[in-house]
Design a protein around this motif. Sequence first.
Motif, PDB file in Angstrom:
ATOM      1  N   ILE A   1       0.876  -1.183   0.000  1.00 55.52           N
ATOM      2  CA  ILE A   1       0.000   0.000   0.000  1.00 55.52           C
ATOM      3  C   ILE A   1       0.905   1.222   0.000  1.00 55.52           C
ATOM      4  O   ILE A   1       1.920   1.257   0.709  1.00 55.52           O
ATOM      5  CB  ILE A   1      -0.987   0.000   1.196  1.00 55.52           C
TER       6      ILE A   1
ATOM      7  N   GLU B   1      -1.683   6.655  -0.444  1.00 59.69           N
ATOM      8  CA  GLU B   1      -3.029   6.106  -0.323  1.00 59.69           C
ATOM      9  C   GLU B   1      -3.490   6.173   1.141  1.00 59.69           C
ATOM     10  O   GLU B   1      -4.642   6.506   1.432  1.00 59.69           O
ATOM     11  CB  GLU B   1      -3.043   4.659  -0.842  1.00 59.69           C
ATOM     12  N   ILE B   2      -2.582   5.907   2.054  1.00 64.84           N
ATOM     13  CA  ILE B   2      -2.925   6.000   3.480  1.00 64.84           C
ATOM     14  C   ILE B   2      -3.232   7.457   3.833  1.00 64.84           C
ATOM     15  O   ILE B   2      -4.221   7.757   4.505  1.00 64.84           O
ATOM     16  CB  ILE B   2      -1.779   5.432   4.354  1.00 64.84           C
TER      17      ILE B   2
ATOM     18  N   VAL C   1      -6.705   8.726   2.893  1.00 58.95           N
ATOM     19  CA  VAL C   1      -7.793   8.345   3.801  1.00 58.95           C
ATOM     20  C   VAL C   1      -7.868   9.276   5.001  1.00 58.95           C
ATOM     21  O   VAL C   1      -8.952   9.643   5.456  1.00 58.95           O
ATOM     22  CB  VAL C   1      -7.602   6.881   4.262  1.00 58.95           C
TER      23      VAL C   1
ATOM     24  N   GLU D   1       1.290   4.125  10.841  1.00 60.38           N
ATOM     25  CA  GLU D   1       0.584   3.377   9.803  1.00 60.38           C
ATOM     26  C   GLU D   1       1.251   3.523   8.433  1.00 60.38           C
ATOM     27  O   GLU D   1       1.118   2.654   7.587  1.00 60.38           O
ATOM     28  CB  GLU D   1      -0.877   3.827   9.732  1.00 60.38           C
TER      29      GLU D   1
ATOM     30  N   ASP E   1      -5.635  -1.011  -2.151  1.00 60.43           N
ATOM     31  CA  ASP E   1      -6.078   0.282  -1.635  1.00 60.43           C
ATOM     32  C   ASP E   1      -6.356   0.163  -0.135  1.00 60.43           C
ATOM     33  O   ASP E   1      -6.225  -0.910   0.453  1.00 60.43           O
ATOM     34  CB  ASP E   1      -7.297   0.792  -2.413  1.00 60.43           C
ATOM     35  N   TYR E   2      -6.734   1.265   0.468  1.00 57.17           N
ATOM     36  CA  TYR E   2      -6.885   1.257   1.928  1.00 57.17           C
ATOM     37  C   TYR E   2      -8.019   0.340   2.377  1.00 57.17           C
ATOM     38  O   TYR E   2      -7.952  -0.261   3.451  1.00 57.17           O
ATOM     39  CB  TYR E   2      -7.108   2.681   2.450  1.00 57.17           C
TER      40      TYR E   2
ATOM     41  N   TYR F   1      -6.693  -3.155   2.242  1.00 55.19           N
ATOM     42  CA  TYR F   1      -5.694  -3.197   3.327  1.00 55.19           C
ATOM     43  C   TYR F   1      -6.387  -3.347   4.680  1.00 55.19           C
ATOM     44  O   TYR F   1      -5.980  -4.164   5.515  1.00 55.19           O
ATOM     45  CB  TYR F   1      -4.881  -1.906   3.253  1.00 55.19           C
ATOM     46  N   SER F   2      -7.463  -2.615   4.882  1.00 55.48           N
ATOM     47  CA  SER F   2      -8.193  -2.694   6.156  1.00 55.48           C
ATOM     48  C   SER F   2      -8.753  -4.096   6.375  1.00 55.48           C
ATOM     49  O   SER F   2      -8.747  -4.608   7.488  1.00 55.48           O
ATOM     50  CB  SER F   2      -9.355  -1.702   6.174  1.00 55.48           C
TER      51      SER F   2
END
Lengths: 134, 400, 348
Positions: free
Chosen positions: C19, C23-24, C27, C154, C334-335, C338-339
């Motif tokens: 990631i 991208e982080i 968010v 993160e 993407d986040y 990833y989540s």
Amino acid sequence: MSAPGYWREIPQRYNLLASRCGVCGDVDFPPRVMCQKCRRESIGRMERVGLSGRGNIVTYSILHTGMPAFSDQKPYVIAIIETEEGPRLTAQIVDCRHDDVKIGANVKSVFRKVNEDGKEGIISYGYKFTLVKE
Amino acid sequence: MAPTGKDGRGRRRDVAVIGVGMTRFGELWDRSFRDLMTEAGAKAIDDAGISGDDIDAVYLGSMSAGRFIGQEHIAPLMIDSAGLSDRHIPATRVEAACASGGVAFKEAVTSVAAGVNDIIVVGGVEKMTDISGDDATETLATAADQEWEGFFGANFPGLYAMMARRHMHEYGTTREQMAEVAVKNHANACLNPHAQFKKKLTVEQVLNSTMVAEPLTLMDCSPISDGAAAVVICPLERAHEFTRNKVRVAGIGHATDTLALHNRRDICTMDAVVAASSRAYSQAGIGPCDVDFAEVHDCFTITEILAIEDLGFFKKGQGGNATADGITARDGQIPINVSGGLKGKGHPVGSSGIAQIIELALQLRGDAGKRQVADARYGLAHNVGGSGATAVVSILEGSQ
Amino acid sequence: MNNASGIVSYGYNVPRYRIRAEEIARVWGADGKRISKGLNVIEKSVPGIDEDTATISVEAARMALKRRGIDGKRVGAIFVGSESHPYAVKPTGTIVGEAICASPEFYCADLEFACKAGTAAMQIVHSMVMSGMIEYGLAIGADTSQAAPGDTLEYTASAGGAAFIFGKEGVIANLNTTASFTTDTPDFWRREGAHYPSHGGRFTGEPAYFKHTQGAARMLMEKIGTTPSDYDYAVFHQPNGKFPLEVGRMLGFEKKQLDTGLLSPLIGNTYSGASPLGLCAILDEAKEGQRIFMTSYGSGAGSDAFDFTVTGEIGKVDRKKTLREMIADCERVDYAIYSKMREKLRRD
């Protein structure tokens, strides 16, 4: 998955431990106590052998509604793999583009988390396969 | 004729089906397991013209009452629910996954043929909708090899999808040909008052429905259903005492194979079906070409294609073409799944094998109403457990 | 030199998902370009749903054994260093031992010392080999580290691991000297039962990372009388892409000595795997006679410094496939994905 049930299968699930008949040389995975061909003659003459983890895809499917324990991995690939030693097995194909999964594709085994008994229970590890890049 | 062959050893008497009864199949939210068994059994007894007092024994096929409704020991429960507990009738539950009904029928027939019992009620039942879809998937998956298939993520749609993929690869079978199975069976189901689905499908609808396990979509899969079915059998020589509607059991073959699909000799052939049908044909003294119609275990569309090949109706690899050509349609050369099959009629797993026998009996008696096939003498039922580890093939002969 | 011990083989594993820092940042409404540049981290590795410290350790260990044809039975000790062992109670090392067929005759315990547990494992098995207790010892540093959503961590907390087989025969890199610098410094911690770690913000820098890394590095060089120019390669713990370059400069290393082992811009901070993976990247290209300097850092806090000399045996190791190639073969997520993969979505 109960802890004893998981523990009992560790050699097969971690290391693809198979059996070879001391009479005819046939290899079985998972290991058998008796050869299908030689039957009682083979009792006590079954040797343990490890499979190399290399093989190819006999058939496969991409599961969009799979087993509940695998739901976070949807869609995921399940395949029947013919190992180079002969025995066939069923396993997930991971770390690949789904379009690259084909009948006949070469694969090799990897060590992965297969299942877990909730967040407080036993974690089951075992084999999955990845495509071998030429 | 005197039965011979592997499953015929020791059979001394011919056996007849003299009564049939079943519930509607479907999501029967207001009906309990007990309600379903009782309704099907009572209808069969009524149809046979016997009384509960005449019953010598009961056989009951059910795959997994323990997981579906949390109840084991269901054979005495069936007797109890039917109000016959004071008769102390011997009752036996039979489990062979989705072939539980077929194997229960075979065990009951064997018992009558052997002269142990005269009048037997043999039923099949499953109440599948009391648990969640996920739990039902897991329960059904216990019929596969839990340790070496299910553990690694394979479920039944996945296993049959792998057969489909291999069949497409080896024989050029197409998605459209498989879809034709669903289209045909749904059309047939529209004529069956007991069927779960009364809705015609098109090939496009099958192809465009939700993907389940590539290449199979939701419309390639039989549904999750509740339902029960029962038949009454007796020695052929006594059938006239109860009914004129007797149908003779000409042959039954029962065979097994490896539990795991990956250990089979050929992914595209169910050797257990080949073996079971060969035993059944041999007992009946007929061949595939003598069969006038068949009820086959279409748990998935590909399963019907495999079945009509393994039963000898078509050469290996020709099942898809034959289906697309309409040869297996209700008005085709060999109608397959006139009842709607598991796909259209519904698949309460333990009941399906008995429901197939019922369809054969109704057709051979001429009682099949709008879906009646013409001039049938021999009907064949093909019931599979798991991905083909159990197969039962029953051939019934009409007396008209 | 019959009590000399060193690295006989090495293996590594980095999950293939990535990631991007941007991208982080997207968010959390942060300036992604600036953060990415400030940390010198383009993207970080993300473990698949079926990967954890045990699977990464096993894959790395198997690679190490396979490339020298060493039978797992000859491995007499397994120490896995991680801050993300899959079980709070039940060792990772036993899973590795069974998976490489070392069972049942081996010494084993899991280690935790934030990001330096892997290098602590190297010191332990090195000592055991030197003392003659074991023929081969396996030291692993691996993590699938977690960071609280929205926390600065993160952008970097990632996954990966490296395994080293220590022994006396067939050594590819002699471990000449090691030194440790340890104090009680609460810069970063995770309490029992807490899902995400806490940290002291800027307190993790000067009094923590920089003080301990320089402390151990200087201690080692003073001990054996070396200077930065004596080394062909240097690798430091890499919580981001900036700190190791900075600490290297402070110590007098040049950037070209650090480039080979600097992986955090591409994979983030693999915690216990961080400096060990850097060492793997160096061993992938190192030649006979070259000298490698390594210093790890673990919050809490401590640093382990090492001095290695590459031997001619390195030529016998199959190095056709490299760590950098493994890192390059990746798939971006993407986040949202990833989540899901990192089980950040609440479902109860």
